[in-house]
Scaffold this active site. Sequence first.
Site, PDB file in Angstrom:
ATOM      1  N   ARG A 635       0.928  -1.163  -0.056  1.00  0.00           N
ATOM      2  CA  ARG A 635      -0.063   0.009   0.090  1.00  0.00           C
ATOM      3  C   ARG A 635       0.820   1.244   0.002  1.00  0.00           C
ATOM      4  NH1 ARG A 635      -2.347  -3.694  -1.152  1.00  0.00           N
ATOM      5  NH2 ARG A 635      -4.267  -4.599  -0.353  1.00  0.00           N
ATOM      6  N   SER A 684     -11.176   0.040   3.038  1.00  0.00           N
ATOM      7  CA  SER A 684     -10.489  -0.361   4.346  1.00  0.00           C
ATOM      8  C   SER A 684      -9.876   0.989   4.808  1.00  0.00           C
ATOM      9  CB  SER A 684      -9.249  -1.343   3.914  1.00  0.00           C
ATOM     10  OG  SER A 684      -9.660  -2.435   3.744  1.00  0.00           O
ATOM     11  N   GLU A 754      -5.199   3.943   5.724  1.00  0.00           N
ATOM     12  CA  GLU A 754      -5.033   3.815   4.249  1.00  0.00           C
ATOM     13  C   GLU A 754      -5.765   5.043   3.512  1.00  0.00           C
ATOM     14  OE1 GLU A 754      -6.467   0.447   1.237  1.00  0.00           O
ATOM     15  OE2 GLU A 754      -5.319  -0.446   3.078  1.00  0.00           O
TER      16      GLU A 754
END
Length: 787
Positions: A635, A684, A754
Amino acid sequence: MLGVCGMGMGPLAIYMRGEGWAVSGWDDAIVPPMSEFLRTAGVVFCDSFPEEAPPSLAGHSSAVKEGHALRKLAAEKGVRIVRRGELLAERLQGKQLVSVCGSHGKTTTCGMLIQSLLAAGTDAGYVLGGLFRNADMPPAHASRTSPWVVAEIDESDGTINRFAPEIAVAVNLDWDHPDYYRSVEDLEAVFAKLFARTRRAVFITHESERLRRVAGMAPVPVFSVSVGRGGSGARGDFHAEIIGVSHETTRVALGGRFPQGEIVLPVAGRFNVSNAVMAVAVAWFISGRIGAEPLGAFRGMRRRQDVLFEAEGVRVLADYAHHPTEIAALLGFLRERTAGADRQGETLVAVFQPHRHSRTRQYAREFAVALGAADAVLLLPVYAAGEATLEGGTSASVFAAATGDARFVLLENEDALQAALDGHLAAAAGKNLTIVFVGAGNVDRMGVAFVKTLQAARFGERMRKELPAGSVFTGNFPLGKNTTLGVGGPCSWLAEPESLAELQTLLRCAREMGVPVLVLGNGSNLLVPDDGFAGLAIRLASATWTGIREDATGGLIHAGGGARLHRIAQKAALAGMDGFAFLAGIPGTLGGALRMNAGAMGTSIFDRVAWVKWLLPDGVEQVRERDFFTNTTYRNCPELRDAVVLESALRANGTVAPGTALEEIRANARRRHTTQPREPSAGSVFKNPPGESAGRLIDGLGLKGLRIGGAAVSEVHANFIVNRGGATAADIIALVHHVHNAVHAAHGIRLEPEIILAGDNWDRVLNNGEIGNLFPEKRTHFRSQTD
């Protein structure tokens, strides 16, 4: 350290780390640049301390009052609790201390002295009460080679009585802090006692009759420092005669106890020159040298005549001045600078936020007189700094002291300030205008917010001239409503460029004008604050950026940065190209996915990248193959963090029957429908920590269903926060903060968000230890378990 990001506590924490202490700290506003200096020094931020292993010492700023939860916890655990000034005095015992004190100007003088000593070859330790403008210069340093320590000593709370310096430096002495000193005689007595405890020498400003009188009984030599011009005025023991002035520098001839000669000081304005000469005199006394650049790398102190904006005749500054003498000196300096031909006829607007009710009551008339040097004065409510409201101690008292002067305007709040400043901007169209935000509270942040609004407005004017006719360029665009969460305010501007040249023009102009840029994809994975985003949002929505074409023979899918991921997955499936089904479940665009290395079902997008074409923030085009992206991790793709992705080629993982690929997409969709919520969300919330699942950690703490306002932790998947209806960005931020702190308290793991927070940073939000404002009925801190 309680209040660790404050200008008193932060430098002391850094100094103690340099001494070898293990230091942790709490603050309700952990923000850069102080937070970055603290992290670099190794100070650990915390919401509390382990009750089973409390610290040996707890230092606190004056803003952290006796009833504070962590002070009470420290007292319960028998931890020794000391005020900042007391702790500083303890740490400097046995050092050759140079104490810099005075009613105003001590932070600047302290910073100048530190740099003068360095320029003269003396690596003295130091503890500032502010921040250098030099980004690489920390506000404190524990020297390994010199016994000298330069420290700013605060008289406001009486802890000045704890210090016995080697050299005392007093830049001035005006009555201040009437909440502590009932009369000027009380304050004079404290300084007289400090001078009596001084072991080697006292340095004072020659022009202060009060300092000369108070220092007269000192048992050590007293040296006065003076600055003159044109040969007039009395001379002190150390004298500097101004012989040349430019916009940013002053040339002086040294006399008296100075070695004869001329030096150039990198400052302008009488009060700046006076502070600089004092610093050079003390540095020469200690080291016997004056550096080739007498103030070394000194570039000023933050919040001292800070220029926030300067363009097209408009200049915006911020200054910490909060005493009438300081304000008079500041406005006098600004008037000096308008004497030049390039600024003649300038309008000077002062935005003043009084600091403390006690000071405002004491000096209401003097404030009105000092502010009268401006052409217009906008009076904000008092910044209380923890004080209760006092009769006669509000901004209305300053307004009344102006006795009907039409230049003074009393404002109720910050919204009224914006409207008033807009009026001055309109009135000054085509003329020179200086706006200065004055005060020791949070008025500087208001200045920054005003500049963002000003920049955005000017950016809009420029872009309407530079963009082709018919370009999509919209002001006050409802950015929050165009995200998958559906919360948040507008952005200043939205652009949808049709061509590469148009996109490069937007980026170039935004960079030149300091306008923040946000690349908007599908609006997923994005949280917009309730007050919006003061900048430019760019959406690559036209066919130029959304095209997708397959190269089956080469096993590649070519797609534009604005192409939707689910369309890429479907196109690849129909072409019989394997390995793209995971993309169908990510609700975003290719550009956004590449910038964060998005993934699903155990696969990340960089597992498929062949090459990427993008623009840097300055509009320069780059094309690189997969092996260039060596820092890409889970990520995260640092190489593309501030990029605008134009196009990419993705490589298939072999071939597959179209029907089989489409069924895999449908199977993944069915799995998501059962494992992910249907309510509006941003996907998320947190990244999975190494070897762990963020959702499992949150679920294990029983936080599913936890709700703040209209936001809730999903009952379906604990790593989703959903909008149950009517949620605000503040609700979601508070919930992220709560979950983050709960997991850290229980497991020692700091979850990393995130979701992108437009125009802000999660680091500031999540390190905010005080949560009482979020849960007013609890007024507590997270300790070893969640509440």
